[in-house]
Design a protein around this motif. Structure first.
Motif, PDB file in Angstrom:
ATOM      1  N   ARG A 108      34.554  45.065  65.659  1.00 10.61           N
ATOM      2  CA  ARG A 108      34.172  43.641  65.677  1.00 10.61           C
ATOM      3  C   ARG A 108      32.842  43.443  66.386  1.00 10.61           C
ATOM      4  N   GLU A 109      32.652  44.136  67.492  1.00 13.76           N
ATOM      5  CA  GLU A 109      31.380  43.979  68.221  1.00 13.76           C
ATOM      6  C   GLU A 109      30.214  44.511  67.380  1.00 13.76           C
ATOM      7  N   ASP A 110      30.418  45.671  66.743  1.00 13.31           N
ATOM      8  CA  ASP A 110      29.345  46.235  65.906  1.00 13.31           C
ATOM      9  C   ASP A 110      28.986  45.280  64.761  1.00 13.31           C
ATOM     10  N   LEU A 111      29.997  44.657  64.158  1.00 12.55           N
ATOM     11  CA  LEU A 111      29.734  43.739  63.041  1.00 12.55           C
ATOM     12  C   LEU A 111      29.121  42.433  63.546  1.00 12.55           C
ATOM     13  N   ALA A 112      29.582  41.955  64.706  1.00  9.55           N
ATOM     14  CA  ALA A 112      28.982  40.741  65.284  1.00  9.55           C
ATOM     15  C   ALA A 112      27.509  40.996  65.614  1.00  9.55           C
ATOM     16  N   ARG A 113      27.208  42.212  66.077  1.00 12.51           N
ATOM     17  CA  ARG A 113      25.805  42.576  66.378  1.00 12.51           C
ATOM     18  C   ARG A 113      24.952  42.470  65.110  1.00 12.51           C
ATOM     19  N   ALA A 148      35.598  42.036  59.976  1.00 13.51           N
ATOM     20  CA  ALA A 148      34.392  41.296  59.592  1.00 13.51           C
ATOM     21  C   ALA A 148      34.627  39.789  59.665  1.00 13.51           C
ATOM     22  N   LEU A 149      35.823  39.349  59.246  1.00 15.11           N
ATOM     23  CA  LEU A 149      36.083  37.906  59.320  1.00 15.11           C
ATOM     24  C   LEU A 149      36.196  37.458  60.781  1.00 15.11           C
ATOM     25  N   ASP A 150      36.773  38.310  61.626  1.00 17.62           N
ATOM     26  CA  ASP A 150      36.806  37.999  63.061  1.00 17.62           C
ATOM     27  C   ASP A 150      35.401  37.993  63.656  1.00 17.62           C
ATOM     28  N   ALA A 151      34.532  38.853  63.138  1.00 14.26           N
ATOM     29  CA  ALA A 151      33.146  38.872  63.631  1.00 14.26           C
ATOM     30  C   ALA A 151      32.410  37.596  63.228  1.00 14.26           C
ATOM     31  N   VAL A 152      32.708  37.100  61.997  1.00 13.71           N
ATOM     32  CA  VAL A 152      32.107  35.825  61.563  1.00 13.71           C
ATOM     33  C   VAL A 152      32.607  34.690  62.452  1.00 13.71           C
ATOM     34  N   TYR A 153      33.928  34.649  62.616  1.00 14.65           N
ATOM     35  CA  TYR A 153      34.549  33.657  63.490  1.00 14.65           C
ATOM     36  C   TYR A 153      35.655  34.305  64.292  1.00 14.65           C
ATOM     37  N   PRO A 154      35.568  34.329  65.606  1.00 16.54           N
ATOM     38  CA  PRO A 154      34.607  33.614  66.451  1.00 16.54           C
ATOM     39  C   PRO A 154      33.428  34.433  66.978  1.00 16.54           C
ATOM     40  N   ASP A 155      33.423  35.761  66.810  1.00 16.20           N
ATOM     41  CA  ASP A 155      32.565  36.586  67.670  1.00 16.20           C
ATOM     42  C   ASP A 155      31.071  36.299  67.553  1.00 16.20           C
ATOM     43  N   ALA A 156      30.559  36.196  66.311  1.00 13.56           N
ATOM     44  CA  ALA A 156      29.098  36.071  66.172  1.00 13.56           C
ATOM     45  C   ALA A 156      28.587  34.753  66.739  1.00 13.56           C
ATOM     46  N   ARG A 157      29.411  33.704  66.666  1.00 20.65           N
ATOM     47  CA  ARG A 157      28.913  32.381  67.060  1.00 20.65           C
ATOM     48  C   ARG A 157      29.232  32.030  68.510  1.00 20.65           C
ATOM     49  N   ASN A 158      30.137  32.780  69.122  1.00 21.14           N
ATOM     50  CA  ASN A 158      30.569  32.431  70.483  1.00 21.14           C
ATOM     51  C   ASN A 158      29.749  33.214  71.513  1.00 21.14           C
TER      52      ASN A 158
END
Ligand SMILES: [Zn+2]
Length: 242
Positions: free
Chosen positions: A100-105, A141-151
């Motif tokens: 998740r962190e790699d995808l949020a990055r 990837a969906l968790d990276a879209v919401y919330p990780d990338a925006r939070n």
């Protein structure tokens, strides 16, 4: 058919997949339409596909190199020149916090308006769509879209150490979903999709009749989407994530 954001509002699209060739089976015709319209498309591939192919004389490290090259050549066929491989082990991907962190990055780096990702749900009608790596990458990837990338407080090192500002993806397109609700007419770009799949020589070189198989598959999708007779379509489930 579900209404989606107008492509005129879209500047960048990130396609996240598990393996080299996934995007070309699921979405390359659609990607070609987007790049033709001047949209920047970036691929992020979680593995290098080293568990693919059937030739035991090739080392798995060589297979990874080969398949990264094949995906790079396939991407060129549909106007994509920016590919990011995360190097997760093919066949053993899990939806971990690290993924998740790699995808949020990557989402914060690319700042896409739309993300294409695999389905986290098992599709009992199409077993190949539900490879465990696809489901794991789809979930992460969906968790990276919401919330990780925006939070800003998710994976705080992304902001504090890497200066990657939070980013909100407006729309997600799920490929291989058991419940598609949006169909893209890819009749015009179909030859480039076939060429892209042909670039994955280690995977498709032995497949006789690949084009006919694809034509049948995409024409059934077009029929389900209510497109006119003789058209070809790729199918997605679209989520409003704004
Ligand atoms: Zn795959």
């Amino acid at each position: 058919m579900k209404s989606v954001l107008d492509d005129a509002e879209i500047r960048r699209i990130l396609v996240i997949t598990a393996h080299p060739d996934d995007v070309d089976f699921g979405a390359a015709g659609t990607v070609a339409r987007w790049t033709d319209a001047g949209i920047d498309v970036v691929y992020c591939i979680a593995t290098s596909g080293e568990a693919g192919g059937s030739d035991p004389s090739i080392s798995r490290a060589d297979m990874a190199t080969l398949r990264r090259g094949e995906q790079t050549a396939a991407a060129k066929q549909v106007g994509v020149h920016d590919l990011r491989f995360l190097g997760y082990p093919d066949g053993r991907v899990e939806a971990t916090l690290a993924l998740r962190e790699d995808l949020a990055r990557v989402i914060r780096q690319v700042r896409p308006n739309r993300v294409v990702l695999p389905s986290a749900e098992r599709n009992y009608a199409r077993i190949g769509a539900s490879h465990p790596d696809h489901r794991a990458v789809g979930a992460a990837a969906l968790d990276a879209v919401y919330p990780d990338a925006r939070n800003p407080f998710a994976f705080p090192g992304l902001l504090a150490d890497e200066e990657l500002e939070p980013w909100t993806v407006r729309e997600v397109w799920i490929a291989g979903s058991p419940a598609p609700d949006h169909y893209v007419d890819v009749t015009e770009t179909f030859p480039r999709k076939v060429a892209a799949l042909g670039a994955h020589v280690s995977q498709t070189g032995h497949m006789d009749g690949l084009e006919e198989f694809l034509r049948g598959w995409l024409s059934r999708a077009a029929e389900r989407g209510g497109l006119p007779d003789g058209r070809l379509a790729e199918a997605f489930q679209v989520l409003d994530t704004a």
